[in-house]
Design a protein around this motif. Structure first.
Motif, mmCIF file in Angstrom:
data_model
loop_
_atom_site.group_PDB
_atom_site.id
_atom_site.type_symbol
_atom_site.label_atom_id
_atom_site.label_comp_id
_atom_site.label_asym_id
_atom_site.label_seq_id
_atom_site.Cartn_x
_atom_site.Cartn_y
_atom_site.Cartn_z
ATOM 1 N N VAL A 1 0.889 -1.374 0.550
ATOM 2 C CA VAL A 1 -0.009 -0.041 0.311
ATOM 3 C C VAL A 1 0.865 1.310 -0.085
ATOM 4 C CG1 VAL A 1 -1.377 1.022 1.682
ATOM 5 C CG2 VAL A 1 -2.125 -1.475 1.213
ATOM 6 N N VAL A 2 1.957 1.598 1.013
ATOM 7 C CA VAL A 2 3.378 2.345 0.690
ATOM 8 C C VAL A 2 3.030 2.651 -0.560
ATOM 9 C CG1 VAL A 2 4.929 3.308 1.983
ATOM 10 C CG2 VAL A 2 3.135 2.190 3.384
ATOM 11 N N ALA A 3 4.147 1.749 -0.942
ATOM 12 C CA ALA A 3 4.304 1.813 -2.509
ATOM 13 C C ALA A 3 3.761 1.873 -3.176
ATOM 14 C CB ALA A 3 5.241 0.420 -2.745
ATOM 15 N N GLU A 4 2.389 1.901 -3.402
ATOM 16 C CA GLU A 4 1.913 2.152 -4.428
ATOM 17 C C GLU A 4 1.146 3.710 -4.438
ATOM 18 O OE1 GLU A 4 -3.613 1.057 -5.119
ATOM 19 O OE2 GLU A 4 -2.579 0.398 -4.155
ATOM 20 N N ARG A 5 1.279 4.391 -3.067
ATOM 21 C CA ARG A 5 0.600 6.052 -2.509
ATOM 22 C C ARG A 5 1.886 6.868 -3.144
ATOM 23 N NH1 ARG A 5 -2.027 5.375 3.376
ATOM 24 N NH2 ARG A 5 -4.014 4.698 2.377
ATOM 25 N N ARG A 6 3.164 5.526 -2.860
ATOM 26 C CA ARG A 6 3.998 6.664 -3.430
ATOM 27 C C ARG A 6 4.588 6.677 -4.666
ATOM 28 N NH1 ARG A 6 8.363 3.642 -1.037
ATOM 29 N NH2 ARG A 6 8.186 4.858 0.713
ATOM 30 N N ARG A 7 4.054 4.970 -5.598
ATOM 31 C CA ARG A 7 4.071 6.150 -7.191
ATOM 32 C C ARG A 7 2.481 6.714 -7.917
ATOM 33 N NH1 ARG A 7 4.411 0.238 -6.956
ATOM 34 N NH2 ARG A 7 2.397 -0.129 -6.960
ATOM 35 N N ASN A 8 1.817 6.967 -6.675
ATOM 36 C CA ASN A 8 0.552 7.794 -7.319
ATOM 37 C C ASN A 8 1.197 8.961 -7.233
ATOM 38 O OD1 ASN A 8 -0.645 5.592 -7.838
ATOM 39 N ND2 ASN A 8 -2.387 5.149 -6.657
ATOM 40 N N ARG A 9 1.689 9.881 -5.960
ATOM 41 C CA ARG A 9 2.243 10.490 -5.473
ATOM 42 C C ARG A 9 2.869 10.917 -6.426
ATOM 43 N NH1 ARG A 9 3.118 9.528 0.143
ATOM 44 N NH2 ARG A 9 5.194 9.454 -0.595
ATOM 45 N N ASP A 10 4.026 10.519 -7.120
ATOM 46 C CA ASP A 10 5.614 9.843 -8.029
ATOM 47 C C ASP A 10 5.130 10.692 -9.125
ATOM 48 O OD1 ASP A 10 7.205 10.181 -5.858
ATOM 49 O OD2 ASP A 10 8.005 8.390 -6.244
ATOM 50 N N LEU A 11 3.577 10.482 -9.875
ATOM 51 C CA LEU A 11 2.841 10.295 -10.885
ATOM 52 C C LEU A 11 2.497 11.473 -10.995
ATOM 53 C CD1 LEU A 11 2.273 6.997 -11.601
ATOM 54 C CD2 LEU A 11 3.492 7.826 -13.552
ATOM 55 N N ASN A 12 1.515 11.876 -10.094
ATOM 56 C CA ASN A 12 0.528 13.249 -9.588
ATOM 57 C C ASN A 12 0.718 13.859 -8.388
ATOM 58 O OD1 ASN A 12 -1.419 14.847 -9.819
ATOM 59 N ND2 ASN A 12 -3.261 13.434 -10.308
ATOM 60 N N PRO A 13 1.948 14.774 -8.117
ATOM 61 C CA PRO A 13 2.267 15.553 -7.213
ATOM 62 C C PRO A 13 1.143 16.284 -6.737
ATOM 63 C CG PRO A 13 3.654 16.040 -8.948
ATOM 64 C CD PRO A 13 3.026 15.020 -9.856
ATOM 65 N N SER A 14 -0.129 16.466 -8.166
ATOM 66 C CA SER A 14 -0.791 17.412 -7.096
ATOM 67 C C SER A 14 -1.858 16.277 -5.629
ATOM 68 C CB SER A 14 -1.975 18.300 -7.899
ATOM 69 O OG SER A 14 -2.262 16.871 -8.837
ATOM 70 N N LEU A 15 -1.797 15.693 -5.801
ATOM 71 C CA LEU A 15 -2.240 14.927 -4.852
ATOM 72 C C LEU A 15 -1.307 14.701 -3.435
ATOM 73 C CD1 LEU A 15 -3.618 11.580 -6.733
ATOM 74 C CD2 LEU A 15 -5.109 13.965 -6.725
ATOM 75 N N SER A 16 -0.773 15.063 -3.532
ATOM 76 C CA SER A 16 0.574 15.042 -2.335
ATOM 77 C C SER A 16 -0.979 15.431 -1.169
ATOM 78 C CB SER A 16 1.962 15.571 -2.811
ATOM 79 O OG SER A 16 2.745 16.267 -1.528
ATOM 80 N N PRO A 17 -0.874 15.820 -0.410
ATOM 81 C CA PRO A 17 -1.018 16.176 1.178
ATOM 82 C C PRO A 17 -0.313 17.273 1.257
ATOM 83 C CG PRO A 17 -0.248 14.050 1.656
ATOM 84 C CD PRO A 17 -0.134 14.142 0.646
ATOM 85 N N VAL A 18 1.206 17.127 1.356
ATOM 86 C CA VAL A 18 1.582 18.336 1.766
ATOM 87 C C VAL A 18 3.046 18.879 0.804
ATOM 88 C CG1 VAL A 18 3.737 18.789 2.994
ATOM 89 C CG2 VAL A 18 2.856 17.422 4.446
ATOM 90 N N THR A 19 2.086 20.442 0.461
ATOM 91 C CA THR A 19 2.662 20.841 -0.496
ATOM 92 C C THR A 19 3.451 22.356 -0.039
ATOM 93 O OG1 THR A 19 0.424 22.771 -0.581
ATOM 94 C CG2 THR A 19 0.799 20.623 -2.731
ATOM 95 N N PRO A 20 4.632 22.517 -0.518
ATOM 96 C CA PRO A 20 5.797 23.066 0.289
ATOM 97 C C PRO A 20 5.577 24.899 0.012
ATOM 98 C CG PRO A 20 6.546 22.287 -1.639
ATOM 99 C CD PRO A 20 5.732 21.659 -1.274
ATOM 100 N N ALA A 21 5.809 25.457 1.162
ATOM 101 C CA ALA A 21 5.264 26.850 0.524
ATOM 102 C C ALA A 21 6.424 27.619 -0.497
ATOM 103 C CB ALA A 21 5.291 27.823 2.026
ATOM 104 N N PRO A 22 5.378 28.769 -0.642
ATOM 105 C CA PRO A 22 6.338 29.150 -2.311
ATOM 106 C C PRO A 22 7.822 29.495 -1.392
ATOM 107 C CG PRO A 22 4.583 29.960 -2.385
ATOM 108 C CD PRO A 22 4.588 28.613 -1.021
#
Length: 57
Positions: free
Chosen positions: A21-42
């Motif tokens: 599950v962790v690997a699948e979530r990591r793959r999804n996050r790498d493929l679609n960064p907009s799904l990442s729960p934490v976005t760095p501040a400018p």
């Protein structure tokens, strides 16, 4: 009652599922960064600093 070997088998199975599950979530996050729960501040964004109140003394 569950035997020791059954407990080991179940534990390994759970660890394998968690790893998958962790690997699948990591793959999804790498493929679609907009799904990442934490976005760095400018870089030029103001940051608020909070100080903990540890009470008197």
């Amino acid at each position: 009652m569950i035997s020791s070997s059954e407990m080991i088998r179940i534990r390994r199975q759970m660890q394998r599922r968690i790893r998958d599950v962790v690997a699948e979530r990591r793959r999804n996050r790498d493929l679609n960064p907009s799904l990442s729960p934490v976005t760095p501040a400018p870089a030029n964004a103001d940051q608020e600093v909070c100080v903990a109140d540890n009470g008197p003394g």
